[in-house]
Each structure stands twice: as C-alpha cells, then as structure tokens.
Design a protein around this motif. Structure first.
Motif, mmCIF file in Angstrom:
data_model
loop_
_atom_site.group_PDB
_atom_site.id
_atom_site.type_symbol
_atom_site.label_atom_id
_atom_site.label_comp_id
_atom_site.label_asym_id
_atom_site.label_seq_id
_atom_site.Cartn_x
_atom_site.Cartn_y
_atom_site.Cartn_z
ATOM 1 N N THR A 1 14.802 77.244 130.426
ATOM 2 C CA THR A 1 15.052 77.404 131.859
ATOM 3 C C THR A 1 13.741 77.508 132.627
ATOM 4 O O THR A 1 13.613 76.991 133.745
ATOM 5 C CB THR A 1 15.928 78.635 132.110
ATOM 6 O OG1 THR A 1 17.011 78.640 131.165
ATOM 7 C CG2 THR A 1 16.495 78.619 133.504
ATOM 8 N N GLN A 2 12.751 78.148 132.017
ATOM 9 C CA GLN A 2 11.413 78.230 132.615
ATOM 10 C C GLN A 2 10.837 76.818 132.803
ATOM 11 O O GLN A 2 10.318 76.484 133.872
ATOM 12 C CB GLN A 2 10.515 79.058 131.692
ATOM 13 C CG GLN A 2 9.049 79.050 132.039
ATOM 14 C CD GLN A 2 8.748 79.970 133.205
ATOM 15 O OE1 GLN A 2 9.319 81.044 133.294
ATOM 16 N NE2 GLN A 2 7.879 79.538 134.106
ATOM 17 N N THR B 1 20.773 77.655 136.238
ATOM 18 C CA THR B 1 20.071 78.787 135.625
ATOM 19 C C THR B 1 21.019 79.781 134.941
ATOM 20 O O THR B 1 21.003 80.969 135.222
ATOM 21 C CB THR B 1 19.197 79.546 136.661
ATOM 22 O OG1 THR B 1 20.016 80.098 137.672
ATOM 23 C CG2 THR B 1 18.180 78.641 137.292
ATOM 24 N N LYS C 1 11.262 71.640 138.598
ATOM 25 C CA LYS C 1 11.776 71.745 139.977
ATOM 26 C C LYS C 1 10.622 71.975 140.960
ATOM 27 O O LYS C 1 10.535 71.318 142.009
ATOM 28 C CB LYS C 1 12.752 72.931 140.090
ATOM 29 C CG LYS C 1 14.134 72.697 139.511
ATOM 30 C CD LYS C 1 14.935 74.007 139.589
ATOM 31 C CE LYS C 1 16.331 73.847 138.996
ATOM 32 N NZ LYS C 1 17.012 75.150 138.830
ATOM 33 N N GLN C 2 9.717 72.905 140.596
ATOM 34 C CA GLN C 2 8.595 73.218 141.487
ATOM 35 C C GLN C 2 7.654 72.024 141.616
ATOM 36 O O GLN C 2 7.125 71.765 142.702
ATOM 37 C CB GLN C 2 7.839 74.442 140.966
ATOM 38 C CG GLN C 2 8.639 75.728 141.144
ATOM 39 C CD GLN C 2 8.075 76.881 140.318
ATOM 40 O OE1 GLN C 2 6.889 76.942 140.031
ATOM 41 N NE2 GLN C 2 8.939 77.796 139.923
ATOM 42 N N ALA D 1 12.543 75.112 135.633
ATOM 43 C CA ALA D 1 12.062 75.656 136.909
ATOM 44 C C ALA D 1 10.699 75.064 137.255
ATOM 45 O O ALA D 1 10.426 74.750 138.424
ATOM 46 C CB ALA D 1 11.985 77.178 136.839
ATOM 47 N N PHE E 1 20.855 80.147 131.679
ATOM 48 C CA PHE E 1 20.032 80.594 130.558
ATOM 49 C C PHE E 1 20.718 80.449 129.199
ATOM 50 O O PHE E 1 20.210 80.942 128.198
ATOM 51 C CB PHE E 1 19.544 82.044 130.748
ATOM 52 C CG PHE E 1 18.463 82.143 131.805
ATOM 53 C CD1 PHE E 1 17.131 82.052 131.466
ATOM 54 C CD2 PHE E 1 18.798 82.285 133.139
ATOM 55 C CE1 PHE E 1 16.144 82.119 132.435
ATOM 56 C CE2 PHE E 1 17.814 82.348 134.115
ATOM 57 C CZ PHE E 1 16.489 82.274 133.760
#
Lengths: 138, 255
Positions: free
Chosen positions: B240-241, B225, B247-248, B244, B227
C-alpha cells in the motif's frame, strides 16, 4: 453441514470463506457503508430543505414529522456515521499524502475510533435527553 | 524444545519422540468435469508442528486422494506458485507452518479469489500476468550504457525501490484486494508494485509512460487502502505504501 471425523462441520455451501482482513479492510467496509447511508440521507435532506421554496408551512409540516423518538434515534445513527466517515476520511487522506501514512495506518484507525467515541460521548447523551424529554408532546 | 537441566549427566538422554497431531483440513474442491460448483471436502492428516500446509497437501495427494490439484514448484517461498487462501487469508502454503495455526479447529484451504477457478486450488493466472505485462516491467533507456560497463547507480538510488524488487508474482496481494474481486479490470497491487520498481529506478527513462498507464480509471486511483495486500504479501513488501508513492508521483508529474 456434515459432521466429519474431527466432530466439526464441513460447510455445504460452495461459496468461499469470508476474507479475514484486518483493521484496514474493516475500516474500508465501514467507510463504504457509512458513505452510502450518508448519500441517501443527503438525498432526502435536499428534498425536505427544498420545501421551504414551496412555502414555510410545507417546510414546517415536513420537519415536524421528524420530531419523534424514532427519528431521534435515526439522527444519532446519522451523526455516528458522519463522524466516522469524516475522521476516517482524514485518515485515508493521510495514508495517500503523508509519507508515513501507510506505516501508521493501524494506529490512525484506533485514533479514529477513539475520536469517534469521544465525539459520540459528547453528542449522544445531550441529543437523546433532548429527544426523549419531548416524548408525549411535553 | 526440551529442558536439559534434569537430564542425567552421564550418557545422552533418550531422544523424545516428536509429537504428531491429527490435523483436519477442509479443502474447497472443484473438478470442472464433474462439479457444477465448488464443494468442501475434509481430510485428516498426521502432521508435525514444524510441517507446512504444503506438506499436508502433499500427504493428502500422495496417500489419500491423488486427484487433489494444486500448484507448487520450489516449495521454499521463492517461486510464488502456491499462493492460496488458508483460514481466510492469502498465504503461501510452503511458508505457513502448522504450529502457527490453531489446529484444534479445522484448517480451511481454498483457491485465491478474483481469478477464474480452474480446478481445486488452481486459478487461471493469465488476467494477473496481463496486468503485469501492461505496466512494462523492464528497463527502458534511450542511452547506451558506458562501453563494457554496467549502468552505475548510487546506493541511495538503489535503495529507493529496493522494497518492490522483492515481488515473486504469487498474486497473494492482488487476489486479497476487495476492489479486484469486484472489478477484474483493476491493475491490482502486484502490477503497481512492479511498475513502482521501474518508475523509481534512476536508470530507467520510461517512468512518465508508466505513470500515464497507471493514471487510469482502473489504475492506482482504484486503490481504497484496505491494506489486505500489505498483510498478505509473503515477502513483506509494503504494497500500500508503494501504491501511495505511485499516486503521489502521478500528482507531481514525475517520480
């Protein structure tokens, strides 16, 4: 370096320029540096704490070598590193797990820096007064 | 922009000459036939504020040094051929205007980092495309679409992955990533963005396969992260969002 027509320097070194990342990149660089530093501290810390299993005298002997201003300054740096690593760690967790984390990462970075300053303002004066009031065995 | 208030009312005001500037570009050159290692070379070009870095490179190639080598195709920010590092940041040369840079100082132009340098501003993109292919960036479904019809999708379902459909595979993100520079095995942001585009597509049925692929030591967990990718993306994708969210999805076990 050679001076070109514009009067500026042309780099002689073949390496590329440093990547100009923003808060995110520098927060990661700091996180990595503080992380490695804390790791080496923990290594020494486990060794000196384990002295107590040899004898209380051995432990006291090792710990007493830390009672000087240089180590006192080192402790300030250690706390500075840990406080940054802890707060930025929470920021990274929020980036990964909070749905708006990536959106507010830059704000969160400055919040981390703010919390770091506040924590260090509370810690550093108290600690440094302690360290330096004992200088010269007083 | 000129103010018209002072202009005489009768007749058109004489057209003001458009101001040109001398801009110095310092370009990191490398010719594998001659050079052992890259070298910096500077060029002075006359540019207008509305010109782009790509125009400067063209001027150098056409008028000063024909051996300058770089990629470009559409020259309008769609094909993704001319990603390069301009003043230390990954940008498309065709979308970087002279007026947005500080021309009192020279402008540094070099190839993107982390991919093998071939010549001047050209790198070998194959490792980048290999990662892209590995995430299976195509629609997979075991069921046939309705006869003579397209696969229907709601507006909300389409909006779920809209951001990651914008990728033009220019490699500005992947080659801005400090993790990718030191670990070429890392899939990199672009491959994850293109996996995200299908993982969250309601018509696709291979999301779990892609999540498995990215749940690798060199997958999404390599992301630190920083960015840099989000800042570098010429299409404004929240890279990056997206990483993420993948990842979730892996942690949940489903998109």
């Amino acid at each position: 370096m050679a001076i070109n027509t514009a009067g500026t320097m042309t780099p002689k070194r073949p390496a590329g320029t440093l990547y100009r990342g923003r808060e995110g990149m520098w927060s990661w660089v700091l996180h990595r540096i503080t992380g490695v530093a804390i790791f080496f501290f923990l290594l020494v810390h486990i060794l000196d704490t384990s002295m107590v299993r040899i004898s209380p005298e051995a432990y006291n002997a090792v710990i007493s070598t830390y009672q000087n201003p240089i180590m006192g300054l080192g402790e300030t740096a250690l706390v500075a590193a840990i406080v940054y690593h802890a707060f930025n760690g929470i920021r990274i967790i929020l980036i990964d797990l909070w749905s708006k984390g990536a959106k507010y990462q830059r704000v969160m970075f400055w919040v981390v820096m703010g919390l770091w300053v506040i924590t260090m303002l509370g810690f550093a004066p108290r600690h440094l007064i302690n360290v330096f009031s004992h200088v010269g065995g007083a | 922009m000129t103010l018209v208030a002072d202009a005489p009312a009768s007749g058109p005001a004489p057209e003001a000459p458009i101001e040109a500037f001398t801009v110095t570009l310092i370009i990191r050159r490398f010719d594998p036939d001659v050079d052992d290692e890259p070298r910096w070379q500077d060029f002075d070009v006359q540019m207008f504020a509305t010109d782009r870095i790509l125009d400067a490179l063209h001027k150098i190639k056409w008028e000063q040094d024909g051996s300058l080598t770089f990629r470009r195709s559409c020259a309008h920010g769609i094909c993704g051929s001319d990603a390069m590092r301009i003043n230390g940041r990954n940008r498309l040369a065709c979308k970087t205007l002279i007026k947005d840079l500080d021309i009192t100082k020279p402008i540094y132009v070099e190839a993107i980092k982390g991919l093998p340098l071939e010549k001047d501003l050209i790198v070998d993109m194959e490792p980048f495309f290999a990662s892209y292919r590995e995430v299976q960036p195509f629609l997979q479904s075991a069921t046939e679409p309705p006869k003579d019809k397209e696969r229907i999708q709601s507006v909300a379902d389409r909006a779920r992955f809209d951001d990651t459909t914008k990728c033009i595979l220019c490699a500005a993100c992947t080659s801005s990533c400090p993790v990718f520079w030191t670990d070429g095995q890392y899939f990199g942001p672009a491959a994850i963005v293109n996996a995200h585009r299908f993982i969250f597509d309601s018509r696709d049925e291979a999301a779990s396969t892609r999540l498995d692929i990215l749940n690798d030591k060199e997958g999404v967990w390599r992301c630190r992260t920083t960015f840099n990718c989000t800042d570098a993306c010429p299409r404004g994708i929240q890279v990056t969002q997206a990483i993420a969210e993948v990842k979730q999805a892996i942690m949940r076990g489903k998109p």
